[in-house]
Design a protein around this motif. Structure first.
Motif, PDB file in Angstrom:
ATOM      1  N   ALA A 141       0.822  -1.204   0.000  1.00  0.00           N
ATOM      2  CA  ALA A 141       0.000   0.000   0.000  1.00  0.00           C
ATOM      3  C   ALA A 141       0.858   1.257   0.000  1.00  0.00           C
ATOM      4  O   ALA A 141       0.484   2.277  -0.600  1.00  0.00           O
ATOM      5  CB  ALA A 141      -0.934  -0.002   1.212  1.00  0.00           C
ATOM      6  N   THR A 142       2.010   1.208   0.658  1.00  0.00           N
ATOM      7  CA  THR A 142       2.901   2.373   0.680  1.00  0.00           C
ATOM      8  C   THR A 142       3.461   2.649  -0.703  1.00  0.00           C
ATOM      9  O   THR A 142       3.522   3.812  -1.140  1.00  0.00           O
ATOM     10  CB  THR A 142       4.034   2.142   1.692  1.00  0.00           C
ATOM     11  OG1 THR A 142       3.468   1.961   2.996  1.00  0.00           O
ATOM     12  CG2 THR A 142       4.994   3.319   1.725  1.00  0.00           C
ATOM     13  N   LEU A 143       3.874   1.597  -1.401  1.00  0.00           N
ATOM     14  CA  LEU A 143       4.361   1.773  -2.769  1.00  0.00           C
ATOM     15  C   LEU A 143       3.285   2.418  -3.642  1.00  0.00           C
ATOM     16  O   LEU A 143       3.569   3.302  -4.457  1.00  0.00           O
ATOM     17  CB  LEU A 143       4.788   0.422  -3.351  1.00  0.00           C
ATOM     18  CG  LEU A 143       6.142  -0.096  -2.872  1.00  0.00           C
ATOM     19  CD1 LEU A 143       6.233  -1.603  -3.042  1.00  0.00           C
ATOM     20  CD2 LEU A 143       7.273   0.589  -3.631  1.00  0.00           C
ATOM     21  N   ASP A 144       2.040   1.989  -3.468  1.00  0.00           N
ATOM     22  CA  ASP A 144       0.956   2.546  -4.275  1.00  0.00           C
ATOM     23  C   ASP A 144       0.587   3.960  -3.829  1.00  0.00           C
ATOM     24  O   ASP A 144       0.349   4.848  -4.657  1.00  0.00           O
ATOM     25  CB  ASP A 144      -0.275   1.636  -4.176  1.00  0.00           C
ATOM     26  CG  ASP A 144      -0.057   0.296  -4.854  1.00  0.00           C
ATOM     27  OD1 ASP A 144       0.814   0.215  -5.743  1.00  0.00           O
ATOM     28  OD2 ASP A 144      -0.740  -0.671  -4.484  1.00  0.00           O
ATOM     29  N   ALA A 145       0.557   4.190  -2.518  1.00  0.00           N
ATOM     30  CA  ALA A 145       0.130   5.486  -1.991  1.00  0.00           C
ATOM     31  C   ALA A 145       1.105   6.598  -2.337  1.00  0.00           C
ATOM     32  O   ALA A 145       0.714   7.768  -2.409  1.00  0.00           O
ATOM     33  CB  ALA A 145      -0.055   5.403  -0.480  1.00  0.00           C
ATOM     34  N   ALA A 146       2.375   6.257  -2.560  1.00  0.00           N
ATOM     35  CA  ALA A 146       3.350   7.277  -2.967  1.00  0.00           C
ATOM     36  C   ALA A 146       2.922   7.933  -4.272  1.00  0.00           C
ATOM     37  O   ALA A 146       3.183   9.123  -4.495  1.00  0.00           O
ATOM     38  CB  ALA A 146       4.740   6.658  -3.114  1.00  0.00           C
ATOM     39  N   GLY A 147       2.262   7.172  -5.142  1.00  0.00           N
ATOM     40  CA  GLY A 147       1.708   7.736  -6.370  1.00  0.00           C
ATOM     41  C   GLY A 147       0.331   8.343  -6.158  1.00  0.00           C
ATOM     42  O   GLY A 147       0.018   9.414  -6.695  1.00  0.00           O
ATOM     43  N   ASP A 148      -0.501   7.672  -5.352  1.00  0.00           N
ATOM     44  CA  ASP A 148      -1.840   8.199  -5.078  1.00  0.00           C
ATOM     45  C   ASP A 148      -1.777   9.633  -4.537  1.00  0.00           C
ATOM     46  O   ASP A 148      -2.636  10.462  -4.846  1.00  0.00           O
ATOM     47  CB  ASP A 148      -2.546   7.339  -4.018  1.00  0.00           C
ATOM     48  CG  ASP A 148      -2.801   5.910  -4.459  1.00  0.00           C
ATOM     49  OD1 ASP A 148      -2.881   5.660  -5.683  1.00  0.00           O
ATOM     50  OD2 ASP A 148      -2.932   5.043  -3.571  1.00  0.00           O
ATOM     51  N   ALA A 149      -0.766   9.895  -3.699  1.00  0.00           N
ATOM     52  CA  ALA A 149      -0.683  11.192  -3.025  1.00  0.00           C
ATOM     53  C   ALA A 149      -0.564  12.352  -3.995  1.00  0.00           C
ATOM     54  O   ALA A 149      -0.938  13.486  -3.671  1.00  0.00           O
ATOM     55  CB  ALA A 149       0.507  11.199  -2.064  1.00  0.00           C
ATOM     56  N   GLY A 150      -0.049  12.091  -5.193  1.00  0.00           N
ATOM     57  CA  GLY A 150       0.167  13.159  -6.162  1.00  0.00           C
ATOM     58  C   GLY A 150      -0.974  13.382  -7.122  1.00  0.00           C
ATOM     59  O   GLY A 150      -0.924  14.312  -7.940  1.00  0.00           O
ATOM     60  N   ASN A 151      -2.006  12.562  -7.053  1.00  0.00           N
ATOM     61  CA  ASN A 151      -3.111  12.643  -8.015  1.00  0.00           C
ATOM     62  C   ASN A 151      -4.356  13.172  -7.308  1.00  0.00           C
ATOM     63  O   ASN A 151      -4.936  12.486  -6.467  1.00  0.00           O
ATOM     64  CB  ASN A 151      -3.373  11.252  -8.598  1.00  0.00           C
ATOM     65  CG  ASN A 151      -4.363  11.281  -9.740  1.00  0.00           C
ATOM     66  OD1 ASN A 151      -5.281  12.092  -9.755  1.00  0.00           O
ATOM     67  ND2 ASN A 151      -4.200  10.375 -10.692  1.00  0.00           N
ATOM     68  N   ARG A 152      -4.789  14.372  -7.670  1.00  0.00           N
ATOM     69  CA  ARG A 152      -5.915  14.988  -6.957  1.00  0.00           C
ATOM     70  C   ARG A 152      -7.227  14.249  -7.190  1.00  0.00           C
ATOM     71  O   ARG A 152      -8.185  14.412  -6.417  1.00  0.00           O
ATOM     72  CB  ARG A 152      -6.063  16.467  -7.337  1.00  0.00           C
ATOM     73  CG  ARG A 152      -6.555  16.747  -8.710  1.00  0.00           C
ATOM     74  CD  ARG A 152      -6.742  18.255  -8.940  1.00  0.00           C
ATOM     75  NE  ARG A 152      -5.531  19.005  -8.685  1.00  0.00           N
ATOM     76  CZ  ARG A 152      -5.364  19.796  -7.618  1.00  0.00           C
ATOM     77  NH1 ARG A 152      -6.329  19.928  -6.725  1.00  0.00           N
ATOM     78  NH2 ARG A 152      -4.241  20.453  -7.450  1.00  0.00           N
ATOM     79  N   TRP A 153      -7.286  13.436  -8.246  1.00  0.00           N
ATOM     80  CA  TRP A 153      -8.539  12.748  -8.552  1.00  0.00           C
ATOM     81  C   TRP A 153      -8.627  11.378  -7.883  1.00  0.00           C
ATOM     82  O   TRP A 153      -9.670  10.719  -7.986  1.00  0.00           O
ATOM     83  CB  TRP A 153      -8.698  12.630 -10.066  1.00  0.00           C
ATOM     84  CG  TRP A 153      -8.555  13.953 -10.747  1.00  0.00           C
ATOM     85  CD1 TRP A 153      -7.625  14.305 -11.674  1.00  0.00           C
ATOM     86  CD2 TRP A 153      -9.357  15.118 -10.520  1.00  0.00           C
ATOM     87  NE1 TRP A 153      -7.781  15.612 -12.044  1.00  0.00           N
ATOM     88  CE2 TRP A 153      -8.841  16.144 -11.360  1.00  0.00           C
ATOM     89  CE3 TRP A 153     -10.447  15.408  -9.695  1.00  0.00           C
ATOM     90  CZ2 TRP A 153      -9.393  17.420 -11.387  1.00  0.00           C
ATOM     91  CZ3 TRP A 153     -10.986  16.686  -9.726  1.00  0.00           C
ATOM     92  CH2 TRP A 153     -10.458  17.665 -10.567  1.00  0.00           C
ATOM     93  N   ILE A 154      -7.557  10.944  -7.235  1.00  0.00           N
ATOM     94  CA  ILE A 154      -7.607   9.746  -6.390  1.00  0.00           C
ATOM     95  C   ILE A 154      -7.779  10.233  -4.960  1.00  0.00           C
ATOM     96  O   ILE A 154      -7.028  11.084  -4.492  1.00  0.00           O
ATOM     97  CB  ILE A 154      -6.323   8.907  -6.530  1.00  0.00           C
ATOM     98  CG1 ILE A 154      -6.147   8.452  -7.980  1.00  0.00           C
ATOM     99  CG2 ILE A 154      -6.356   7.696  -5.598  1.00  0.00           C
ATOM    100  CD1 ILE A 154      -4.857   7.697  -8.235  1.00  0.00           C
TER     101      ILE A 154
END
Length: 252
Positions: A149-162
């Motif tokens: 989840a951390t690997l994925d959330a590092a990208g999620d954090a930068g996308n305002r639509w997620i």
């Protein structure tokens, strides 16, 4: 065929051109078993490191009920972090032992990334096993879920639509994570010299005394020193003969 450390590629130095790191793991003691010597060296150099733990480790000591164990392990974790220069420790309050990979966990970690705005994110082995060096021991579901989840959330954090609901909490997107470094990986790529931070890493792990005394009948200090010295020596042949904290680094 599995390569020996002597045959495997040399480990590169960890990237150093960053100021803020966020370490995200499942339990109290995960970072102390995994990479506290590296963290001590980084804070000595003036870098900022924040800890986020998914649980309070309340299911970790068989002889203590969770209501007693959770606050005890939280206190031990805060003391442990202080030994290596970390003053901010947060807990996400997922249930110890039954963390589920999914949107809720990704959202909580993405929120932490947005709050703290790190360039480097650190987590623990997200794969099914700990690899041949430790007999192929099976990893725990909590480590696997939080690491992935951390690997994925590092990208999620930068996308305002997620997770747009994070915007309603005032958490603006952060697309500044440049690397995710996985400690305890079966396939490390980079390393940090463990020598400068080794003594503090010993005392950092020793701060988890209640957990260690429940885990082993050995003298706690002897147990900790033996474990950490062996762990740091494991990759020395791939890092110029120096005791090393090894990471698998995923650039972003």
């Amino acid at each position: 065929m599995i390569e020996s450390n002597e045959q495997a590629p040399q480990l590169a130095d960890m990237p150093g051109d960053w100021q803020r790191a966020l370490a995200v793991v499942a339990h109290p003691d995960d970072l102390e078993y995994g990479c506290a010597a590296a963290i001590a060296g980084w804070t000595d150099a003036g870098k900022e490191v924040t800890y986020v733990l998914a649980t309070r480790g309340e299911a970790g000591i068989d002889s203590l009920d969770p209501a007693t164990c959770g606050p005890l392990r939280e206190r031990e974790q805060r003391a442990s972090a202080g030994v290596v220069g970390v003053s901010t420790v947060e807990f996400l309050d997922h249930r110890d032992g039954v963390i589920e990979y999914g949107l809720g966990l990704r959202r909580d970690i993405a929120a932490a990334v947005r709050r703290h705005r790190p360039e480097l994110v650190i987590t623990l082995n997200h794969r099914d096993t700990w690899g041949p060096a430790v007999g192929g021991a099976w990893n725990t579901p909590d480590h696997v879920a939080v690491g992935r989840a951390t690997l994925d959330a590092a990208g999620d954090a930068g996308n305002r639509w997620i997770f747009p609901e994070l915007l309603e909490r005032g958490l603006e997107p952060w697309d500044g994570v440049r690397w995710v470094a996985v400690a305890g990986s079966t396939t490390p790529t980079h390393a940090v010299d463990a020598t400068p931070g080794l003594e503090r890493s010993v005392h950092s792990l020793l701060a988890h005394r209640a957990y260690i005394e429940a885990l082993t009948d050995e003298d706690p200090e002897e147990y900790v020193r033996t474990f950490l010295a062996g762990n740091n020596q494991r990759f020395a042949a791939r890092y110029g003969g120096r005791p090393a904290v090894a990471f698998e680094v995923f650039p972003r």
